[in-house]
Design an enzyme around this catalytic site. Sequence first.
Site, PDB file in Angstrom:
ATOM      1  N   ARG A 197       4.566 -13.512  18.238  1.00 34.29           N
ATOM      2  CA  ARG A 197       2.895 -13.327  18.239  1.00 34.29           C
ATOM      3  C   ARG A 197       2.748 -12.884  19.652  1.00 34.29           C
ATOM      4  O   ARG A 197       1.491 -12.632  19.733  1.00 34.29           O
ATOM      5  CB  ARG A 197       2.411 -14.319  17.690  1.00 34.29           C
ATOM      6  CG  ARG A 197       2.865 -14.664  16.301  1.00 34.29           C
ATOM      7  CD  ARG A 197       2.093 -15.538  15.413  1.00 34.29           C
ATOM      8  NE  ARG A 197       2.406 -15.281  14.033  1.00 34.29           N
ATOM      9  CZ  ARG A 197       3.255 -16.560  13.418  1.00 34.29           C
ATOM     10  NH1 ARG A 197       3.386 -17.600  13.788  1.00 34.29           N
ATOM     11  NH2 ARG A 197       3.401 -16.224  12.269  1.00 34.29           N
ATOM     12  N   GLU A 256       8.919 -26.645   7.698  1.00 32.92           N
ATOM     13  CA  GLU A 256       9.871 -26.552   6.265  1.00 32.92           C
ATOM     14  C   GLU A 256      11.208 -27.051   6.218  1.00 32.92           C
ATOM     15  O   GLU A 256      11.800 -27.127   5.411  1.00 32.92           O
ATOM     16  CB  GLU A 256       9.729 -25.093   5.782  1.00 32.92           C
ATOM     17  CG  GLU A 256       8.476 -24.851   4.916  1.00 32.92           C
ATOM     18  CD  GLU A 256       7.188 -24.725   5.748  1.00 32.92           C
ATOM     19  OE1 GLU A 256       7.245 -24.482   6.875  1.00 32.92           O
ATOM     20  OE2 GLU A 256       6.346 -25.688   5.295  1.00 32.92           O
ATOM     21  N   ASP A 288       0.837 -28.052   1.318  1.00 35.15           N
ATOM     22  CA  ASP A 288       1.211 -27.120   2.405  1.00 35.15           C
ATOM     23  C   ASP A 288       0.113 -26.640   3.474  1.00 35.15           C
ATOM     24  O   ASP A 288       0.186 -25.267   3.566  1.00 35.15           O
ATOM     25  CB  ASP A 288       2.437 -26.419   2.277  1.00 35.15           C
ATOM     26  CG  ASP A 288       2.939 -25.427   3.433  1.00 35.15           C
ATOM     27  OD1 ASP A 288       3.199 -26.165   4.660  1.00 35.15           O
ATOM     28  OD2 ASP A 288       3.198 -24.235   3.324  1.00 35.15           O
ATOM     29  N   ASP A 339      -1.126 -26.330   5.993  1.00 35.38           N
ATOM     30  CA  ASP A 339      -1.063 -26.526   7.742  1.00 35.38           C
ATOM     31  C   ASP A 339      -2.294 -26.329   8.268  1.00 35.38           C
ATOM     32  O   ASP A 339      -2.971 -25.466   8.056  1.00 35.38           O
ATOM     33  CB  ASP A 339       0.019 -25.350   8.158  1.00 35.38           C
ATOM     34  CG  ASP A 339       1.406 -25.344   7.816  1.00 35.38           C
ATOM     35  OD1 ASP A 339       2.019 -26.227   7.106  1.00 35.38           O
ATOM     36  OD2 ASP A 339       2.510 -24.961   8.278  1.00 35.38           O
ATOM     37  N   TRP A 374      -3.410 -10.176   7.206  1.00 32.96           N
ATOM     38  CA  TRP A 374      -2.464 -10.800   7.752  1.00 32.96           C
ATOM     39  C   TRP A 374      -2.467 -10.667   9.394  1.00 32.96           C
ATOM     40  O   TRP A 374      -1.649 -10.987  10.008  1.00 32.96           O
ATOM     41  CB  TRP A 374      -1.154 -10.680   7.261  1.00 32.96           C
ATOM     42  CG  TRP A 374      -0.286 -11.776   7.467  1.00 32.96           C
ATOM     43  CD1 TRP A 374       0.837 -11.760   8.292  1.00 32.96           C
ATOM     44  CD2 TRP A 374      -0.104 -12.873   6.588  1.00 32.96           C
ATOM     45  NE1 TRP A 374       1.388 -13.073   8.172  1.00 32.96           N
ATOM     46  CE2 TRP A 374       0.828 -13.599   7.248  1.00 32.96           C
ATOM     47  CE3 TRP A 374      -1.135 -13.382   5.551  1.00 32.96           C
ATOM     48  CZ2 TRP A 374       1.114 -14.940   6.430  1.00 32.96           C
ATOM     49  CZ3 TRP A 374      -0.728 -14.781   4.997  1.00 32.96           C
ATOM     50  CH2 TRP A 374       0.189 -15.465   5.527  1.00 32.96           C
TER      51      TRP A 374
HETATM   52 CA    CA Z   1       3.949 -25.482   6.413  1.00 31.82          CA
END
Ligand code: CA
Length: 585
Positions: A141, A203, A323, A325, A493
């Site tokens: 990134r 994960e 999940d 996050d 995205w």
């Molecule tokens: Ca995750």
Amino acid sequence: MRAKLKIQGPALATVAIAALITGMMAAPVVANVTDKDVLNDQSTTGDVVSNGLGPRGQRYSPLKQVNTETVKSLSPKWAFSFGGEKQRGQESQPVVKDGVMYVTSSYSRIYAIDVRTGEELWQYDARLPDGIMPCCDVVNRGAALYDDLVIFGTLDAKLVALDIKTGKPRWKKTLGDYQAGYSYTAAPLIVKGMVVTGVSGGEFGIVGKVEARNAKNGELVWMRPTVEGHMGFLNGKENGITGGKANKTWPGDMWKNGGAATWLGGTYDPDTDRIFIGTGNPAPWNSHLRPGDNLYSTSRLAIDPDTGKIDWHFQTTPHDGWDYDGVNELISFDYTENGKTVKAAATADRNGFFYVLNRTNGKFIRGFPFVKNITWAKGLDKNGAPIFDPSNRPGDPKKMKKGESVFAVPSFLGGKNWMPMGYSQQTGLFYVPSNEWGMEIWNEPTAYKKGAAYLGAGFTIKPIFDDHIGALKAIDPKTGKVVWEYENPAPLWGGVLATAGNLVFMGNPEGYLMAFNAKTGEIEYKFNTGSGVVSSPITWEQDGEQFVTVVSGWGGAVPLWGGEVAKLVKNLNQGGSVWTFKLPK
Ligand code: CA
Ligand code: CA
């Protein structure tokens, strides 16, 4: 007089030829990057030396040569290919200093490019071992700049500092054991001469942490684990157990592989002198194995950069079972209410709620859903805690192969995933790249095993509307009102860039770089880059002209994890290039 002319003639010609040769051969001269350069990045429009266009991560530029009137004639100046046989997702935000762009790409590669010509100055490819375990594509990134170094993280969880002029390695440090599932994809953050990083691997049951190193030589200054019970360090000495002691909000030994990965890196607010960093899911996903809040998973942490201590935390999804996050960027901004300045910070969580916090103490100011049809919670209470709907938590499998399945909105890829939102100082609005989707999710028995996926869950992501998944939303942080919304067929995205030209730039998986009217949402410009855009655009000023750059290359988590949605986008083509635009002269 005549004699002078005789001397001047040839001398001028020599100078002209010398200049021509210099122009052809010499690379731009790049000055060292200082803390001041990083702190002032947003207002110094001649460069972009940090991720987020300034440490607060607002992604706002005061430039306005490109604006709602002129943007229609925006044209590509050059395009640069990352090359190679391997492409995959390109999620990088480039940085630019003194006419040189530094841009990372898939498979832990980085390039220096002359921004006037698009010519490559150097390329560095990290040599990756077999057996790396990136959960969600081989992305990177972005890089950080400091002193005469370019610093970036790699998929085998290394932090590499290169000479800014030559691209030759100067130091290299290990962030975690890649064979245990650690990796790194976020752009490092520069704070007070230190390079601050997190880790990926939630994960795989890793233990999340934040580390600060002397940016010049890579030596560790402090380390702060993000799971309760693990010891922190400062200058080589023990510096307190995170949360005071083990086991408070975790059953048994579950905290030992508790996840809470800090995989998106952080922002820094010079005003309160705090690093803000988010943490991912508690491990494993099956929440019935770990009753409790599971601190400090799915939280925003405010960390003192001088000590590495957690000053405050705000947990968005206690006892996460989906999940969700909580890594999303926390962006500092000020607003006025009843004649008073509020030192706020905002974040759009993967769980579908948008939160406005007091950034001096982490207290909840307000929150509201930013995506539609959320199922897992009925809303937020007065402290910002979710009001759970117990019937929408995936069931306890106990010893069975599969627990009761539920349909949850948003999907685990989130109301918003990694892609950063932007805040316009001109409109006072946040621009949130969001996705409207849900998932069938069920739990399964699981146990920790080093280097193996540690989920205890199965899932299938599905769209919830017929005509779109992606939705760019302009949100008023004072009211929660969605001022305008742009719906996109494929899931969004990529990140957002807001400018004083009343524009919001964003790319989509269909390949377009788009510019929206920041006030109305009208599309003022679009250009197809030939592959999906899942990166964050930047803008800066070079030789009196405003440039806009975006990286193109479809990929990321959606094609890998997207279930039925992945099928919808399977015909999008991969790529790997940098597109740079400006107005015609
Ligand atoms: Ca995750
Ligand atoms: Ca700057």
